[in-house]
Design a protein around this motif. Structure first.
Motif, short mmCIF file in Angstrom:
data_model
loop_
_atom_site.label_atom_id
_atom_site.label_comp_id
_atom_site.label_asym_id
_atom_site.label_seq_id
_atom_site.Cartn_x
_atom_site.Cartn_y
_atom_site.Cartn_z
N PHE A 71 34.89 -12.67 3.88
CA PHE A 71 33.77 -13.59 4.06
C PHE A 71 32.87 -13.50 2.84
N PHE A 72 32.06 -14.52 2.64
CA PHE A 72 31.21 -14.53 1.47
C PHE A 72 29.97 -13.67 1.68
N HIS A 73 29.67 -12.88 0.66
CA HIS A 73 28.42 -12.13 0.57
C HIS A 73 28.15 -11.93 -0.91
N PRO A 74 26.88 -12.04 -1.34
CA PRO A 74 26.60 -11.88 -2.77
C PRO A 74 26.92 -10.52 -3.34
N ASN A 75 27.22 -9.55 -2.46
CA ASN A 75 27.76 -8.28 -2.91
C ASN A 75 26.87 -7.63 -3.96
N TYR A 146 26.66 -22.18 -0.12
CA TYR A 146 25.82 -23.27 0.37
C TYR A 146 25.00 -22.84 1.59
N MET A 147 25.62 -22.01 2.45
CA MET A 147 25.00 -21.65 3.73
C MET A 147 24.13 -20.40 3.65
N TYR A 148 24.24 -19.64 2.58
CA TYR A 148 23.57 -18.33 2.53
C TYR A 148 22.06 -18.46 2.62
N ASP A 149 21.41 -17.44 3.14
CA ASP A 149 19.97 -17.37 3.36
C ASP A 149 19.19 -17.93 2.16
N THR A 150 18.49 -19.02 2.37
CA THR A 150 17.80 -19.69 1.27
C THR A 150 16.49 -19.01 0.88
N THR A 151 16.09 -17.97 1.57
CA THR A 151 14.83 -17.30 1.23
C THR A 151 15.01 -16.29 0.09
N GLU A 152 16.26 -15.99 -0.23
CA GLU A 152 16.52 -14.94 -1.22
C GLU A 152 16.66 -15.54 -2.62
N LEU A 153 15.55 -15.67 -3.29
CA LEU A 153 15.53 -16.21 -4.65
C LEU A 153 15.41 -15.06 -5.66
N PRO A 154 15.95 -15.16 -6.89
CA PRO A 154 16.62 -16.34 -7.46
C PRO A 154 18.08 -16.47 -7.10
N LEU A 155 18.58 -15.61 -6.22
CA LEU A 155 19.99 -15.59 -5.89
C LEU A 155 20.48 -16.94 -5.38
N THR A 156 19.69 -17.55 -4.49
CA THR A 156 20.10 -18.83 -3.91
C THR A 156 20.24 -19.91 -4.96
N CYS A 158 21.02 -19.60 -8.02
CA CYS A 158 22.25 -19.35 -8.78
C CYS A 158 23.47 -19.86 -8.03
N MET A 159 23.50 -19.62 -6.72
CA MET A 159 24.64 -20.05 -5.91
C MET A 159 24.81 -21.56 -5.96
N ARG A 160 23.70 -22.27 -5.87
CA ARG A 160 23.75 -23.73 -5.82
C ARG A 160 24.19 -24.32 -7.15
N HIS A 161 24.19 -23.52 -8.19
CA HIS A 161 24.47 -24.01 -9.55
C HIS A 161 25.93 -23.79 -9.95
N ILE A 162 26.73 -23.20 -9.07
CA ILE A 162 28.13 -22.90 -9.40
C ILE A 162 29.04 -23.97 -8.81
N GLU A 163 29.89 -24.55 -9.65
CA GLU A 163 30.89 -25.50 -9.18
C GLU A 163 32.17 -24.73 -8.86
N VAL A 164 32.58 -24.74 -7.59
CA VAL A 164 33.78 -24.04 -7.16
C VAL A 164 34.94 -25.02 -7.12
N VAL A 165 36.02 -24.68 -7.82
CA VAL A 165 37.19 -25.55 -7.88
C VAL A 165 38.41 -24.78 -7.36
#
Length: 262
Positions: A71-75, A146-156, A158-165
């Motif tokens: 599962f996804f976690h910023p680890n 996309y779904m991860y806790d949006t209160t955790e900045l600047p981590l969030t 960064c996540m929104r800025h990655i294009e996953v292919v």
């Protein structure tokens, strides 16, 4: 590149988990199976399939025969970003020499920790693309970011800025123009297992084990505008075999290798 997959809900589904399950089934074009109080192991065995479980807050991927779900976690990315913000050294950045506005291609996205660090450094004016050969893992990571806790900045951010292919690296690189990405990054599954990295066990079991090849390195060097960076076990022969300058670090089980374009 992941075989037969089914999607189901958590053990006690609600409307949200059912909607998420249907979303996954549609996105991956695979079958939705009602849970009916059956265990994931029983479903996997009955349908001879990998299983994606839609929970209330995240997706979990149970690859056939795996001992734990992926599962996804910023680890490690969360505390790495905090160290960088404090001005502490980050070996990944020493190797990639990323700066604001640069483009970064991660050929082996996995759980996305290095791409998260890259996205933090290159900022909104830069770009980060992460390739993942396993379609199921690509979906889990993309949705997780996309779904991860949006209160955790600047981590969030960064996540929104990655294009996953969802694609295999060589096939993607072959379609890119010469000198089109500032930094190309490769982190294949290590030839030697690092026992301390237990948090990557689920990824190792579920992911694709594609070894480094002459073609992969050639394409990466062609596409890179500035440098190609390789992450591998410190005993790896890949550094010398493929022309990378190994950046040795005492007590580190993995090293970075750098090839710079003239």
């Amino acid at each position: 590149m992941c075989g037969v997959t089914i999607v189901t809900t958590a053990g006690r589904p609600d409307a949200q988990s059912e909607a998420l399950a249907q979303q996954a089934a549609n996105a991956l074009q695979c079958r939705f199976v009602s849970r009916q109080k059956r265990s994931v192991q029983k479903l996997s065995s009955h349908y001879d399939a990998h299983v994606i479980v839609a929970g209330k807050e995240r997706y979990e991927y149970f690859a056939k025969g795996a001992s734990a779900p992926f599962f996804f976690h910023p680890n490690s990315a969360a505390f790495r970003l905090k160290r960088i913000a404090r001005g502490e050294r980050e070996p990944f950045l020493d190797a990639t020499v990323l700066r604001a506005g640069m483009s970064f291609l991660d050929c082996t996205l996995g759980i996305g920790s290095d791409s998260l660090v890259a996205a933090y450094v290159v900022g909104e004016q830069g770009s980060v693309t992460g390739l993942e050969a396993n379609t199921n893992i690509a979906f889990i990571v993309k949705q997780g970011m996309y779904m991860y806790d949006t209160t955790e900045l600047p981590l969030t951010a960064c996540m929104r800025h990655i294009e996953v292919v969802a694609t295999e690296a060589v096939a993607y690189l072959q379609q890119q123009p010469d000198n089109s990405v500032d930094v190309v990054y490769m982190d294949p599954m290590f030839e030697e297992v690092i026992e301390e990295s237990t948090n990557f066990t689920a990824l190792r079991e579920a992911g694709e084990h594609i070894t480094l090849s002459e073609q992969w390195v050639h394409e990466a060097k062609r596409v890179a505008r500035q440098r190609v960076v390789l992450k591998a076990h410190y005993t790896s022969t890949w550094f010398t075999q493929y022309g990378f300058l190994q950046q040795k670090r005492e007590s580190a089980k993995f090293h970075f290798g750098v090839w710079e374009k003239e």
